[in-house]
Scaffold this active site. Structure first.
Site, PDB file in Angstrom:
ATOM      1  N   ILE A 155      59.463  74.344  34.355  1.00 25.62           N
ATOM      2  CA  ILE A 155      60.782  73.730  34.440  1.00 25.62           C
ATOM      3  C   ILE A 155      60.774  72.771  35.626  1.00 25.62           C
ATOM      4  O   ILE A 155      59.905  72.845  36.494  1.00 25.62           O
ATOM      5  CB  ILE A 155      61.913  74.774  34.578  1.00 25.62           C
ATOM      6  N   ASP A 156      61.731  71.865  35.667  1.00 31.59           N
ATOM      7  CA  ASP A 156      61.752  70.839  36.694  1.00 31.59           C
ATOM      8  C   ASP A 156      61.973  71.427  38.094  1.00 31.59           C
ATOM      9  O   ASP A 156      62.524  72.527  38.248  1.00 31.59           O
ATOM     10  CB  ASP A 156      62.857  69.818  36.409  1.00 31.59           C
ATOM     11  N   LYS A 157      61.595  70.669  39.094  1.00 29.07           N
ATOM     12  CA  LYS A 157      61.728  71.088  40.492  1.00 29.07           C
ATOM     13  C   LYS A 157      63.141  71.559  40.818  1.00 29.07           C
ATOM     14  O   LYS A 157      63.326  72.598  41.470  1.00 29.07           O
ATOM     15  CB  LYS A 157      61.338  69.918  41.405  1.00 29.07           C
TER      16      LYS A 157
END
Length: 315
Positions: free
Chosen positions: A149-151
């Site tokens: 998943i994104d930062k």
């Protein structure tokens, strides 16, 4: 264009492609940068300059225009192997056994190391926690990582402790049988309280940091959304992923005029009235078939404090 773009860290790799009609007359550097996600356009241009890319067995320049049935060969030199070190970073563990680990990733943490960012990642943390018991299928940079998943997205991430589990979970992700429900806050109130967004997603044509709805070259992407609660100018929503494309929820919600709160990349210039670090998006529920037992496992990651605070202040 047909081909295999799997890359290994330790050995040179030759990729071979045959051009189809959709890439007729395209520049070779542009076509390859769109079709090999792991290589930037500048990297491809360097490979072209170094004679590492040929068309019909002849080295070409970046402005070479492609023709149908052209054969492209890309020789990738072995990548340097940076030292990825275990770090004693606390983990919020939702589930763990000998095969898999599910963690609740905090905001601001990158899932796996990349050039210029080799520490402080989820991989560094799980390497310490698992003491080397991680799948190796995705190489030295992403041990145990089967999805990400994104930062600035918080919530559930599965870590695989062995190759058997990795293959098993990867197959479930490929056939879209993993349950993935995200909670988010978006701008505005969708006209329909429930809906399905079915729009292919691919690399943005001019901005490589972004993804976009791409009818021509995008991959199938399906998001089901439901409004859980409406506020003045905002909505608390749940999104269920049927596919898992990069930035899928962010791109899809922006495409219907309701970008996520705090998402500067896709908000079209809207400025958040709240102090946020990135998009308000949380991977809340994760469900999968356990690789060894065959039983259904479902985890629930509690909403992070900042998310709860937002909801409390919007009432």
């Amino acid at each position: 264009m047909d081909g295999n773009n799997n890359m290994e860290e330790k050995h040179s790799k030759e990729l071979c492609f045959f051009i189809t009609e959709e890439w007729e007359n395209a520049r070779i550097d542009k076509a390859l940068s769109d079709l090999i996600d792991s290589l930037s356009r500048s990297h491809i241009q360097k490979l072209l300059k170094d004679g590492m890319i040929t068309v019909n067995q002849t080295a070409v320049k970046a402005n070479c225009r492609l023709k149908c049935d052209d054969e492209i060969k890309v020789m990738l030199p072995p990548a340097a192997s940076p030292d990825i070190l275990p770090e004693n970073i606390p983990l919020d563990i939702l589930y763990e056994d000998d095969d898999v680990l599910v963690v609740n990733k905090p905001k601001g943490m990158v899932v796996h190391p990349a050039a210029g960012h080799l520490d402080g990642t989820l991989v560094n943390a799980v390497m310490y926690h698992c003491q080397g018991n991680l799948s190796g299928i995705n190489g030295i940079m992403r041990p145990g990582i089967v999805h990400r998943i994104d930062k600035d997205t918080t919530g559930s991430v599965i870590i695989c402790k062995n190759d058997f589990s990795h293959n098993h979970i990867a197959a479930q992700l490929k056939e879209h049988s993993v349950v993935r429900r995200y909670h988010a806050i978006c701008y505005g109130v969708p006209q329909n309280p429930t809906g399905t967004i079915n729009a292919p997603i691919g690399r943005h044509p001019t901005d490589r940091k972004k993804m976009a709805i791409n009818e021509k070259n995008g991959k199938t992407a399906i998001t089901h959304y439901q409004v859980l609660q409406s506020f003045h100018g905002f909505s608390y929503i749940e999104c269920r992923l049927e596919t898992g494309r990069t930035h899928q929820i962010r791109v899809h919600m922006a495409s219907i005029g309701h970008p996520l709160l705090g998402d500067e990349l896709y908000s079209g210039g809207r400025k958040s009235p709240f102090h946020l670090e990135g998009q308000c998006l949380h991977a809340k529920t994760l469900g999968f078939i356990h690789p060894s037992t065959g039983k259904y496992i479902e985890t629930d990651a509690p909403l992070p404090a900042y998310f709860q605070h937002l909801l409390a202040n919007m009432k």
